[in-house]
Write a protein that holds these residues in place. Structure first.
Motif, PDB file in Angstrom:
ATOM      1  N   GLY A 120       0.812  -1.209   0.000  1.00  0.00           N
ATOM      2  CA  GLY A 120       0.000   0.000   0.000  1.00  0.00           C
ATOM      3  C   GLY A 120       0.845   1.257   0.000  1.00  0.00           C
ATOM      4  N   CYS A 121       2.029   1.188   0.618  1.00  0.00           N
ATOM      5  CA  CYS A 121       2.918   2.359   0.652  1.00  0.00           C
ATOM      6  C   CYS A 121       3.565   2.587  -0.704  1.00  0.00           C
ATOM      7  CB  CYS A 121       3.967   2.165   1.737  1.00  0.00           C
ATOM      8  SG  CYS A 121       3.264   2.025   3.401  1.00  0.00           S
ATOM      9  N   TYR A 122       3.934   1.511  -1.392  1.00  0.00           N
ATOM     10  CA  TYR A 122       4.459   1.685  -2.754  1.00  0.00           C
ATOM     11  C   TYR A 122       3.374   2.215  -3.690  1.00  0.00           C
ATOM     12  CZ  TYR A 122       8.736  -0.804  -1.479  1.00  0.00           C
ATOM     13  OH  TYR A 122       9.927  -1.173  -0.900  1.00  0.00           O
ATOM     14  N   ALA A 123       2.148   1.744  -3.495  1.00  0.00           N
ATOM     15  CA  ALA A 123       1.039   2.277  -4.290  1.00  0.00           C
ATOM     16  C   ALA A 123       0.851   3.768  -4.019  1.00  0.00           C
ATOM     17  CB  ALA A 123      -0.243   1.511  -3.976  1.00  0.00           C
ATOM     18  N   ALA A 124       1.115   4.189  -2.770  1.00  0.00           N
ATOM     19  CA  ALA A 124       0.997   5.611  -2.432  1.00  0.00           C
ATOM     20  C   ALA A 124       2.041   6.437  -3.175  1.00  0.00           C
ATOM     21  CB  ALA A 124       1.154   5.801  -0.920  1.00  0.00           C
ATOM     22  N   ILE A 125       3.240   5.883  -3.367  1.00  0.00           N
ATOM     23  CA  ILE A 125       4.247   6.594  -4.163  1.00  0.00           C
ATOM     24  C   ILE A 125       3.721   6.819  -5.569  1.00  0.00           C
ATOM     25  CG2 ILE A 125       6.521   6.412  -5.238  1.00  0.00           C
ATOM     26  CD1 ILE A 125       7.528   5.003  -2.783  1.00  0.00           C
ATOM     27  N   ILE A 129      -0.344   7.130   5.094  1.00  0.00           N
ATOM     28  CA  ILE A 129      -0.441   5.733   4.682  1.00  0.00           C
ATOM     29  C   ILE A 129       0.692   4.919   5.304  1.00  0.00           C
ATOM     30  CG2 ILE A 129      -0.230   4.195   2.672  1.00  0.00           C
ATOM     31  CD1 ILE A 129      -1.836   6.344   1.115  1.00  0.00           C
ATOM     32  N   CYS A 130       1.880   5.501   5.372  1.00  0.00           N
ATOM     33  CA  CYS A 130       2.992   4.807   6.026  1.00  0.00           C
ATOM     34  C   CYS A 130       2.737   4.645   7.523  1.00  0.00           C
ATOM     35  CB  CYS A 130       4.290   5.571   5.790  1.00  0.00           C
ATOM     36  SG  CYS A 130       4.917   5.473   4.101  1.00  0.00           S
ATOM     37  N   ASN A 131       2.211   5.678   8.167  1.00  0.00           N
ATOM     38  CA  ASN A 131       1.874   5.557   9.582  1.00  0.00           C
ATOM     39  C   ASN A 131       0.888   4.421   9.821  1.00  0.00           C
ATOM     40  OD1 ASN A 131       3.493   7.751  10.167  1.00  0.00           O
ATOM     41  ND2 ASN A 131       1.807   9.195  10.410  1.00  0.00           N
ATOM     42  N   ALA A 132      -0.143   4.351   8.977  1.00  0.00           N
ATOM     43  CA  ALA A 132      -1.149   3.300   9.120  1.00  0.00           C
ATOM     44  C   ALA A 132      -0.547   1.928   8.851  1.00  0.00           C
ATOM     45  CB  ALA A 132      -2.318   3.569   8.168  1.00  0.00           C
ATOM     46  N   ALA A 133       0.356   1.838   7.877  1.00  0.00           N
ATOM     47  CA  ALA A 133       0.990   0.559   7.565  1.00  0.00           C
ATOM     48  C   ALA A 133       1.827   0.064   8.734  1.00  0.00           C
ATOM     49  CB  ALA A 133       1.849   0.704   6.318  1.00  0.00           C
ATOM     50  N   ILE A 154      10.076   4.880   2.778  1.00  0.00           N
ATOM     51  CA  ILE A 154       9.071   5.619   2.014  1.00  0.00           C
ATOM     52  C   ILE A 154       8.622   6.856   2.791  1.00  0.00           C
ATOM     53  CG2 ILE A 154       6.745   5.491   1.017  1.00  0.00           C
ATOM     54  CD1 ILE A 154       7.339   2.477   0.518  1.00  0.00           C
ATOM     55  N   ARG A 155       8.421   6.700   4.092  1.00  0.00           N
ATOM     56  CA  ARG A 155       8.032   7.854   4.909  1.00  0.00           C
ATOM     57  C   ARG A 155       9.150   8.898   4.931  1.00  0.00           C
ATOM     58  NH1 ARG A 155       5.958   7.064  11.062  1.00  0.00           N
ATOM     59  NH2 ARG A 155       8.154   6.525  11.414  1.00  0.00           N
ATOM     60  N   ALA A 156      10.393   8.446   5.070  1.00  0.00           N
ATOM     61  CA  ALA A 156      11.524   9.382   5.069  1.00  0.00           C
ATOM     62  C   ALA A 156      11.634  10.108   3.736  1.00  0.00           C
ATOM     63  CB  ALA A 156      12.820   8.634   5.374  1.00  0.00           C
ATOM     64  N   LEU A 157      11.370   9.390   2.643  1.00  0.00           N
ATOM     65  CA  LEU A 157      11.399  10.016   1.322  1.00  0.00           C
ATOM     66  C   LEU A 157      10.349  11.116   1.219  1.00  0.00           C
ATOM     67  CD1 LEU A 157      12.396  10.108  -1.633  1.00  0.00           C
ATOM     68  CD2 LEU A 157      10.691   8.327  -2.142  1.00  0.00           C
TER      69      LEU A 157
END
Length: 502
Positions: free
Chosen positions: A55-60, A120-124, A154-157
């Motif tokens: 889901g985080c990659y999809a967010a990117i 989204i990263c927080n939720a993941a 991903i969150r850091a990015l």
């Protein structure tokens, strides 16, 4: 390190659904549109864990690759032309003349997109913790930590890009937070580096194309991003340490063909440290996991009567000033100039004709790094840039960061510097200087994620290079969107100067 924690919780949490679960090794085989409600997930089934990461990659793909982010990221550096004169006038004013409009929709959308990735990263991470509560063996715990590492990169990015745009921003440590007082850029970097440190402690030392989920972010993705952050902070010893480690791994090499590096053959090559992946599954219709208008917004119309697909066209929004192309040609660029500059009225090495701009006020030189030759399209697909990945972090950048760090520390940076020049068929230089390295970065990384603008700002050259066009130090960053301040007035507070988490 001193961290202040404050417990503040909103009445209603922001729910993020988990992306459907992978059925094979490549996370791109997931369709991001298909989701499962969080309450239906069996958190005792650890085979489902990677769904949260996917889901985080999809967010990117969905948010980081919004077309307006493409335009705003690649503006303000004096080399890139910043918008069509007949559309998105605020973009032209902001990019070329540094006249900022905090109420413009594009600024608000960029803020929203990056914070959606953060949420989204927080939720993941919360979902992964729910799986971890049911894990009873070290092998699965190691997998859990590795997955958390990918999410944290991903969150850091997202935070790194937010600081590029806005400078002083709030840290959203969880999705229940109600205080949005911003933190200084240095504090945000500190927070991002904590995420990257976690990732480096828990991810395998392999290239992304060697990951179990091919193309997923690895230890070296975190290390490269940490090097970029430390370069912004001016910690050259740390930049040298991090980039030396990547180089000494001997896992990465420059892709030999700079032209094809940016096209389908160059996807996930051994130069890649991070890419946003795209796929049409090799089919001319049906399912497509893509980046919407990210490529399409940028390019011109391409034509070729000798290929199955006769033409494809973009919106003509991202181009170069002729002065930059003249600079590149004057210094002897051939390989990179041919690759980088799509010039109207010329034919590419792939045999495609670049249609000239119809409006004389528009650029006639576009970003060739976004161009996919018509012969490389999957039959049935026609969208500009179709089926190409977006490059995020490259080994060439690592080599140039390494060279600069060494020179600034009084050492010789010729070896990494000349590796980049050799690939471009440029003559080797000896005893390279910081200014020569910055020029090399200007050419090698042009059109890539605002690198030129960031270099001008961090080296104090922006006032000289951009000042004649209206840039001032006060205009280093875009303003926080007025709509966001209206929703959360504490965004106007004085920023935290030490890491404060809620």
């Amino acid at each position: 390190m001193k961290i202040k924690f404050h417990k503040i919780f909103a009445a209603v949490a922001i729910g993020i659904a988990m992306v459907a679960l992978p059925s094979c090794d490549d996370y791109l085989d997931i369709e991001p549109e298909k989701t499962l409600p969080g309450e239906s997930v069996d958190y005792t089934d650890v085979d489902q864990m990677y769904g949260a990461v996917s889901g985080c990659y999809a967010a990117i793909r969905s948010y980081h690759m919004h077309w307006i982010i493409n335009l705003l990221t690649n503006t303000r550096d004096g080399d890139i032309w910043s918008g069509r004169v007949d559309d998105q006038g605020d973009l032209v004013s902001m990019g070329n003349n540094y006249v900022y409009n905090s109420s413009w929709w594009g600024v608000t959308e960029s803020w929203r997109c990056y914070y959606q990735i953060v949420r989204i990263c927080n939720a993941a991470l919360e979902q992964l913790d729910l799986f971890a509560a049911n894990i009873n063996n070290e092998n699965d715990m190691s997998t859990y930590r590795s997955y958390c590492g990918e999410v944290r990169i991903i969150r850091a990015l997202a935070y790194y890009r937010l600081t590029q745009f806005f400078g002083i921003i709030p840290i959203l440590n969880n999705n229940y937070q109600t205080n949005f007082t911003p933190s200084t850029r240095e504090v945000v970097f500190e927070y991002a580096l904590l995420d990257l440190d976690y990732a480096m402690k828990n991810l395998p030392r392999v290239r992304p194309n060697q990951m179990a989920h091919v193309g997923a972010f690895s230890y070296y993705t975190a290390e490269a991003l940490a090097a970029k952050i430390n370069l912004q902070l001016g910690d050259y010893s740390k930049v040298k340490e991090l980039t030396n480690d990547i180089i000494d791994s001997k896992l990465f090499t420059l892709y030999p063909d700079y032209y094809q590096l940016w096209k389908i053959p160059g996807r996930l090559c051994d130069e890649s440290l991070a890419e946003c992946q795209v796929t049409d599954f090799g089919m001319g219709s049906g399912d497509y996991v893509g980046v919407d208008q990210f490529f399409n917004c940028a390019g011109p119309t391409i034509r070729n009567e000798n290929t199955t697909l006769k033409s494809t066209g973009g919106w003509n929004f991202v181009g170069y000033f002729e002065s930059f192309r003249d600079w590149a040609v004057a210094r002897g660029e051939k390989i990179r100039a041919t690759t980088t500059f799509l010039v109207g009225g010329t034919t590419t090495p792939s045999g495609d004709y670049v249609q000239p701009a119809g409006n004389p006020n528009n650029t006639n030189i576009w970003n060739g790094k976004f161009y996919v030759p018509l012969e490389q399209f999957t039959e049935g697909r026609s969208t500009y840039g179709s089926n190409n990945n977006v490059r995020l972090l490259r080994y060439a950048d690592v080599l140039l960061m390494n060279a600069e760090a060494k020179v600034r520390l009084g050492e010789n940076g010729d070896t990494p510097f000349n590796l980049v020049r050799t690939r471009a068929e440029m003559p080797n230089l000896t005893n390279v200087t910081v200014d020569q390295i910055l020029d090399e970065r200007r050419m090698e990384l042009c059109g890539e994620w605002g690198e030129r603008y960031a270099d001008l700002v961090r080296t104090g050259k922006a006032a000289t290079v951009l000042g004649p066009n209206g840039w001032t130090e006060a205009k280093t960053y875009f303003p926080i969107p007025q709509t966001q301040i209206d929703l959360a007035p504490e965004l106007a507070n004085e920023p935290f100067t030490e890491l404060t988490l809620f």
